[in-house]
Design a protein around this motif. Structure first.
Motif, PDB file in Angstrom:
ATOM      1  N   TYR A  97      31.846 -62.403  58.844  1.00 51.89           N
ATOM      2  CA  TYR A  97      32.513 -61.754  57.706  1.00 51.89           C
ATOM      3  C   TYR A  97      34.000 -61.476  57.927  1.00 51.89           C
ATOM      4  N   THR A 141      33.845 -50.626  58.888  1.00 53.44           N
ATOM      5  CA  THR A 141      32.881 -50.975  57.832  1.00 53.44           C
ATOM      6  C   THR A 141      32.240 -49.760  57.185  1.00 53.44           C
ATOM      7  N   GLN A 174      37.514 -62.487  49.786  1.00 52.45           N
ATOM      8  CA  GLN A 174      36.992 -62.365  51.145  1.00 52.45           C
ATOM      9  C   GLN A 174      35.588 -61.762  51.099  1.00 52.45           C
ATOM     10  N   PRO A 175      34.755 -62.069  52.080  1.00 53.04           N
ATOM     11  CA  PRO A 175      33.392 -61.526  52.082  1.00 53.04           C
ATOM     12  C   PRO A 175      33.397 -60.020  52.363  1.00 53.04           C
ATOM     13  N   PHE A 188      31.274 -57.026  54.064  1.00 53.66           N
ATOM     14  CA  PHE A 188      30.213 -56.832  55.056  1.00 53.66           C
ATOM     15  C   PHE A 188      29.080 -56.010  54.449  1.00 53.66           C
TER      16      PHE A 188
END
Ligand code: DGI
Ligand code: FE
Ligand code: FE
Ligand code: FE
Length: 187
Positions: free
Chosen positions: A77, A111, A169-170, A172
């Motif tokens: 990620y 995260t 963007q991915p 998480f």
């Protein structure tokens, strides 16, 4: 470990700008800890070491994720996600910090995750709002953090998710899970 000793260690590991950011996180986190009733010594250690691994070579961090059987998703990620979990590992190995609460605050500072401890929340928010930060939305989160740390967390995670999505963007999974956890709890 004493705060000054900890600071002298990270000063060696980080470029000046990142060290100044670390001092900002430390000051902000100690203030939040006083307000929300979190152990000052733990907050100091977590704040000082939160970006300890930020400038390790990416390959070295990926190798640690594999060797230490960390979540494979960390490899998928975006490289920015590595320095939290790898930092927690290295701070334990190299500095000898064993407090699991402090290590978790370092581990999850980028995260977030569902059901964060107050210490984890304080480090996450301090990282986001420390005085050297000047991106869109930061002032709103500074104000929210004075009222309710969960509201500050919801808005900062939402801003980060929006920022990532705008750049395609991915996101998480734990970041989304942290958001959902807080929203469902508010209802
Ligand atoms: O290390 P700092 O710059 O002080 O701050 P940080 O550890 O919060 O890292 C911020 C970076 O991490 C920023 O470039 C956005 C990225 N990031 C945060 N959450 C996620 C993420 N990247 C991905 N791919 N997914 C996330 O959920
Ligand atoms: Fe970081
Ligand atoms: Fe952050
Ligand atoms: Fe940081």
């Amino acid at each position: 470990m004493e705060k000054d000793k900890a600071l002298s260690i990270v000063k060696e590991k980080l470029p000046n700008k990142r060290y100044v950011h670390t001092l900002g996180v430390l000051e902000t986190a100690v203030n939040l800890a006083q307000k929300y009733g979190v152990d000052q010594k733990k907050v100091e250690l977590a704040a000082v070491f939160h970006d300890y691994a930020k400038f390790r070579p990416i390959d070295e961090m990926k190798q640690i994720v594999v060797n230490e059987n960390m979540d494979d998703a960390l490899l998928l990620y975006g490289d920015e996600l590595l320095h939290g979990p790898v930092g927690a590992y290295l701070v334990k190995q190299e500095i000898g910090i064993n407090d699991e609460g402090v290590l978790d605050a370092i581990r999850y500072h980028t995260t977030g995750r569902p059901n964060m401890t107050l210490l984890e929340k304080v480090i996450y928010i301090a990282d986001y709002i420390e005085p050297n930060r000047c991106f869109k939305g930061v002032e709103e989160v500074r104000e929210l953090a004075k009222q309710d740390i969960d509201d500050a967390l919801i808005t900062s995670i939402s801003n980060t998710v929006n920022f990532l999505m705008k750049k395609k963007q991915p996101v998480f999974p734990a970041t989304l899970a942290a958001y959902n956890y807080l929203i469902l709890k508010e209802e």
